[in-house]
Design an enzyme around this catalytic site. Sequence first.
Site, PDB file in Angstrom:
ATOM      1  N   LYS A 180       1.487  -0.424   2.737  1.00 58.66           N
ATOM      2  CA  LYS A 180       2.266   0.599   1.879  1.00 58.66           C
ATOM      3  C   LYS A 180       1.742   2.059   2.089  1.00 58.66           C
ATOM      4  CE  LYS A 180       1.474   2.248  -2.405  1.00 58.66           C
ATOM      5  NZ  LYS A 180       1.072   2.107  -3.842  1.00 58.66           N
ATOM      6  N   GLU A 202       7.330   4.935   1.093  1.00 57.07           N
ATOM      7  CA  GLU A 202       7.312   5.165  -0.502  1.00 57.07           C
ATOM      8  C   GLU A 202       7.177   6.642  -0.560  1.00 57.07           C
ATOM      9  OE1 GLU A 202       3.937   3.628  -2.901  1.00 57.07           O
ATOM     10  OE2 GLU A 202       5.143   4.346  -4.760  1.00 57.07           O
ATOM     11  N   LYS A 226      10.577   2.104  -0.543  1.00 51.82           N
ATOM     12  CA  LYS A 226      10.064   1.950  -1.924  1.00 51.82           C
ATOM     13  C   LYS A 226      10.404   3.149  -2.588  1.00 51.82           C
ATOM     14  CE  LYS A 226       5.916   1.095  -4.962  1.00 51.82           C
ATOM     15  NZ  LYS A 226       5.109   0.135  -5.255  1.00 51.82           N
TER      16      LYS A 226
HETATM   17  P1  13P Z   1       3.766   2.347 -10.400  1.00 51.17           P
HETATM   18  O1  13P Z   1       5.105   1.419 -10.469  1.00 51.17           O
HETATM   19  O2  13P Z   1       2.871   2.365 -11.594  1.00 51.17           O
HETATM   20  O3  13P Z   1       4.384   3.761 -10.126  1.00 51.17           O
HETATM   21  O4  13P Z   1       3.145   2.178  -9.019  1.00 51.17           O
HETATM   22  C1  13P Z   1       3.804   1.746  -8.129  1.00 51.17           C
HETATM   23  C2  13P Z   1       3.243   2.304  -6.664  1.00 51.17           C
HETATM   24  O5  13P Z   1       2.764   1.154  -5.744  1.00 51.17           O
HETATM   25  C3  13P Z   1       2.696   3.508  -6.554  1.00 51.17           C
HETATM   26  O6  13P Z   1       2.292   3.780  -5.286  1.00 51.17           O
END
Ligand code: 13P
Length: 341
Positions: A136, A177, A219
Site C-alpha cells: 500500500k 491509495e 483504494k
Molecule cells: P481509514 O479506514 O481509517 O481511513 O484508514 C485506511 C487506510 O489504510 C489509510 O491509509
Amino acid sequence: MYERELAATAKAMVAPSKGLLAADESYSTANKRFEKLGIPTTAEMRQAYRELLFTTPGIGDFLSGVILFDETIRQSTQDGTPFTKVLLDAGIIPGIKLDAGAEALAKAPGETVTQGLDGLRDRIAEYYKMGARFAKWRAVIKIGDNMPSDRCLKTNAHALARYAALCQEGGLVPIVEPEVLMDGDHTLERSYAVHHEVLKTVFDELYIQGVEPDQMILKPSMVISGEKSPQQASVEDVARWTVKCLLERVPAAIPGCAFLSGGQSGELATAHLNAMHVLFKDQLPWQLTFSYSRALQQSAMQIWNGQDANVAAAQKEFYHRAKLNSAAALGQYQPEMEKIA
Ligand code: 13P
C-alpha cells in the site's frame, strides 16, 4: 515474471464478500489512537493489540488480506507464531505499507507529497521474502482554498505510479491509495470534482509508468461532504456520486476498488458501501469492497482498552464489524444487523 501470480492475488484480494483490514498504522498513528484511550504506547501493547485482531476466530471468512506495518510484519504471537503465518493459516494474504508518510511539498503551502521511493526496490524484495504479496502507498489530497494544486496532484500521482510499477516488478500487488481528505466544509459536488481530477491524474500516470491494471487494486476515498459542511449528503447521494465518479474514471480492467473509511463512523462506512451495491447492482465492472482501518477497528479498540480481560469482547466486536462490512460488500447489510451481536 510475476504477471499471473499478481493477477490472481489482486483478484483474491477483492473476492466477493471479502475485504481488507488496514492494520498498518505507523508508530505515530498507532500511538495517537492508544493515547486517546490511555493505553501505553509500547511495542508490547501494539503487539498485543494486533495479536487480538489477527487471532479473532473466524475472521478469515470476511477478510481477504491485512495490510501490515514494518514493525508488525516482523512480530509474532505470544506463543511465537509469526503474524504472517497466523494470517496465512486463516486464509488471509499478508500485505505491507510501503510509503514512508507524507511531508510538506515544496512551493505548495499546506500540501504534502508522500515519501518512500528511495531504496524501494530492495525493500520490496525483502518484504516479498517475508511473505507479503501486496503493498500500500497512500497519497494525501486536501480540499481547500486553492487546494489541491496541480503540483500536488501531479507529484503525488507520479510517486504512486512509480511505487506501483516497482511493486509489480517485484511481485507485490500495489494498492494505489489517493486519499481525498474529508477535512473541511466543502460540498459533495466539490468532493466529486476533486476526486474526478485526482483519479484522472493518477490513472494517466499509472499508464505512463506501465502499471498493469489487472494487477493492482485502487483504494479510493468516498465522494462525501466535508466533515464541517453544514449540508451533509445522504447515504444514497454519497453512494451515487462515488460510483458515478469511479465509473467515469476507473478502467474496467482493474479487479476492484477497496475503500478507505477516512474518519467516517463504523456504521456510516458500512452503510455507504452497502448503498453502492444496492443502487448499482449488476452495473459495476469491478468489485467494490472495504479496506478500512478506523471503521473496522475503533469500536474494538475501545472495548479492549489495553486490558487482557477485554480481549474476547473486543474480538467479538471486531468480528461483528467485519461481518457487517462483508454483508455490505454484497448489498445485504441492514441497519438492524447492528444490534445482533
Ligand atoms: P481509514 O479506514 O481509517 O481511513 O484508514 C485506511 C487506510 O489504510 C489509510 O491509509
